[in-house]
Design an enzyme around this catalytic site. Structure first.
Site, PDB file in Angstrom:
ATOM      1  N   GLY A  23       0.790  -1.238   0.000  1.00 30.29           N
ATOM      2  CA  GLY A  23       0.000   0.000   0.000  1.00 30.29           C
ATOM      3  C   GLY A  23       0.814   1.275   0.000  1.00 30.29           C
ATOM      4  N   ASN A  25       1.409   3.048  -2.587  1.00 33.18           N
ATOM      5  CA  ASN A  25       0.656   3.988  -3.433  1.00 33.18           C
ATOM      6  C   ASN A  25      -0.565   4.542  -2.692  1.00 33.18           C
ATOM      7  OD1 ASN A  25       1.694   4.363  -6.315  1.00 33.18           O
ATOM      8  ND2 ASN A  25       1.992   2.171  -5.942  1.00 33.18           N
ATOM      9  N   ARG A  76     -16.325 -14.798 -10.392  1.00 30.17           N
ATOM     10  CA  ARG A  76     -15.781 -13.439 -10.446  1.00 30.17           C
ATOM     11  C   ARG A  76     -16.908 -12.417 -10.419  1.00 30.17           C
ATOM     12  NH1 ARG A  76     -11.286 -11.482 -14.738  1.00 30.17           N
ATOM     13  NH2 ARG A  76     -12.984 -11.199 -16.199  1.00 30.17           N
ATOM     14  N   ARG A 102      -5.900  -8.282  -8.868  1.00 29.78           N
ATOM     15  CA  ARG A 102      -6.950  -9.107  -9.479  1.00 29.78           C
ATOM     16  C   ARG A 102      -7.404  -8.437 -10.753  1.00 29.78           C
ATOM     17  NH1 ARG A 102      -7.250 -14.083  -8.004  1.00 29.78           N
ATOM     18  NH2 ARG A 102      -9.336 -14.233  -8.888  1.00 29.78           N
ATOM     19  N   LEU A 104     -10.217  -7.258 -13.156  1.00 29.31           N
ATOM     20  CA  LEU A 104     -11.632  -6.930 -12.991  1.00 29.31           C
ATOM     21  C   LEU A 104     -12.342  -7.066 -14.329  1.00 29.31           C
ATOM     22  CD1 LEU A 104     -11.380  -3.836 -10.638  1.00 29.31           C
ATOM     23  CD2 LEU A 104     -12.111  -6.159 -10.043  1.00 29.31           C
ATOM     24  N   ASN A 118      -5.921   2.385 -12.899  1.00 27.94           N
ATOM     25  CA  ASN A 118      -4.914   1.473 -12.344  1.00 27.94           C
ATOM     26  C   ASN A 118      -3.539   2.087 -12.521  1.00 27.94           C
ATOM     27  OD1 ASN A 118      -3.802  -1.103 -11.408  1.00 27.94           O
ATOM     28  ND2 ASN A 118      -3.184  -1.452 -13.533  1.00 27.94           N
ATOM     29  N   HIS A 120       0.381   0.926 -13.065  1.00 24.34           N
ATOM     30  CA  HIS A 120       1.154  -0.260 -13.455  1.00 24.34           C
ATOM     31  C   HIS A 120       2.628   0.118 -13.562  1.00 24.34           C
ATOM     32  CE1 HIS A 120       2.089  -4.106 -15.095  1.00 24.34           C
ATOM     33  NE2 HIS A 120       2.680  -3.558 -16.137  1.00 24.34           N
ATOM     34  N   GLY A 154      -8.837  -5.898 -19.808  1.00 29.83           N
ATOM     35  CA  GLY A 154      -7.613  -6.605 -20.184  1.00 29.83           C
ATOM     36  C   GLY A 154      -6.572  -6.456 -19.075  1.00 29.83           C
ATOM     37  N   ALA A 184       8.322   6.891  -8.602  1.00 26.00           N
ATOM     38  CA  ALA A 184       7.673   7.642  -9.693  1.00 26.00           C
ATOM     39  C   ALA A 184       6.151   7.498  -9.614  1.00 26.00           C
ATOM     40  CB  ALA A 184       8.198   7.152 -11.040  1.00 26.00           C
TER      41      ALA A 184
HETATM   42  C1  GAR Z   1       2.927  -1.058  -7.548  1.00 22.03           C
HETATM   43  O1  GAR Z   1       4.195  -0.966  -8.111  1.00 22.03           O
HETATM   44  C2  GAR Z   1       1.876  -1.193  -8.642  1.00 22.03           C
HETATM   45  O2  GAR Z   1       2.202  -0.501  -9.810  1.00 22.03           O
HETATM   46  C3  GAR Z   1       1.904  -2.684  -8.894  1.00 22.03           C
HETATM   47  O3  GAR Z   1       1.979  -3.242  -7.612  1.00 22.03           O
HETATM   48  C4  GAR Z   1       2.747  -2.374  -6.788  1.00 22.03           C
HETATM   49  C5  GAR Z   1       1.993  -2.180  -5.498  1.00 22.03           C
HETATM   50  O4  GAR Z   1       2.773  -1.484  -4.570  1.00 22.03           O
HETATM   51  N1  GAR Z   1       0.755  -3.097  -9.620  1.00 22.03           N
HETATM   52  C6  GAR Z   1       0.808  -3.989 -10.616  1.00 22.03           C
HETATM   53  O5  GAR Z   1       1.816  -4.590 -10.917  1.00 22.03           O
HETATM   54  C7  GAR Z   1      -0.513  -4.220 -11.328  1.00 22.03           C
HETATM   55  N2  GAR Z   1      -0.296  -4.826 -12.600  1.00 22.03           N
HETATM   56  P1  GAR Z   1       2.102  -0.840  -3.282  1.00 22.03           P
HETATM   57  O6  GAR Z   1       1.189  -1.904  -2.667  1.00 22.03           O
HETATM   58  O7  GAR Z   1       3.271  -0.526  -2.395  1.00 22.03           O
HETATM   59  O8  GAR Z   1       1.336   0.373  -3.721  1.00 22.03           O
END
Ligand code: GAR
Length: 217
Positions: A23, A25, A76, A102, A104, A118, A120, A154, A184
């Site tokens: 978490g 982010n 789902r 997950r 969606l 999202n 990524h 997707g 970043a």
């Molecule tokens: C982040 O880097 C996010 O971009 C990635 O998981 C991490 C979660 O970090 N998400 C993916 O790869 C989705 N495809 P966090 O829990 O510390 O925010």
């Protein structure tokens, strides 16, 4: 798809955050939008993992949270119905996937059209799915970064809202690169949420535009 203004209603933008893990982010959003922020209210954190540290971050910030585990549902669609119910109950106007691991589908996405985004850890459309920093290293890429995009069902394929570039150093491993990409992300994700709160995001097909500041209310 029409040219649509995305996610803004009157008052503060009500944002739900979906998480699965650490978490960081979510923490960046909590730090960017404290309780008295005039633009954004973080209304609920939902995790599909009971042990996610993100839930502790929500608790410390005084944000309500829920655990909805996909394994507790037969399909789902039922899992997503349960998610959508909680998000509607909390009046979410924007749903942010912040390390929510997950996929969606239509049940949730149709309930929140153009309102699910999202983050990524790669420059989409490169390196979708799991372990994106490792994928970039193994591919020999010289640049990677992060992407905030609409979710379209997707794997990290939806219309791109914003990206940040992170150069790859010769001595990087997946951890060091992942850490720099995450830093970043911590700048980019709150910035994008602030654009939504200002009603500046438009989407036409795959093309997303961000209006200049002060052109909306
Ligand atoms: C982040 O880097 C996010 O971009 C990635 O998981 C991490 C979660 O970090 N998400 C993916 O790869 C989705 N495809 P966090 O829990 O510390 O925010």
């Amino acid at each position: 798809m029409l040219d649509e203004e995305c996610a803004r209603g009157p008052g503060r933008l009500r944002v739900a955050v979906l998480v699965s893990g650490n978490g960081t982010n979510l923490q960046a959003l909590i730090d960017a939008f404290p309780k008295d922020d005039p633009r954004v209210e973080l209304v609920v954190v939902v995790s599909n993992q009971a042990e996610a540290f993100a839930l502790e971050r929500a608790r410390r910030a005084g944000i309500g949270s829920r655990v909805i585990h996909h394994r507790d549902f037969a399909s789902r669609a039922e899992f997503e119905d349960a998610l959508a119910l909680v998000l509607r109950e909390r009046g979410a106007q924007l749903v942010v996937l912040a390390g929510f691991m997950r996929l969606l589908g239509a049940t949730l996405l149709d309930a929140f059209p153009q309102r699910v985004i999202n983050v990524h850890p790669a420059l989409c459309p490169a390196f979708p799915g799991l372990d994106a920093p490792r994928q970039a290293l193994e591919h020999g890429a010289r640049l990677s970064g992060c992407t905030v995009h609409f979710v379209d069902g997707g794997t990290d394929t939806g219309p791109i809202i914003a990206q940040s570039v992170v150069p790859i150093a010769p001595d990087d491993d997946a951890t060091s690169l992942g850490d720099r990409i995450r830093r970043a992300e911590h700048a980019l994700l709150p910035l994008v949420v602030s654009w939504f709160s200002e009603g500046r995001v438009r989407v036409t097909g795959r093309r997303v535009s961000v209006l200049p500041a002060h052109t909306t209310r």
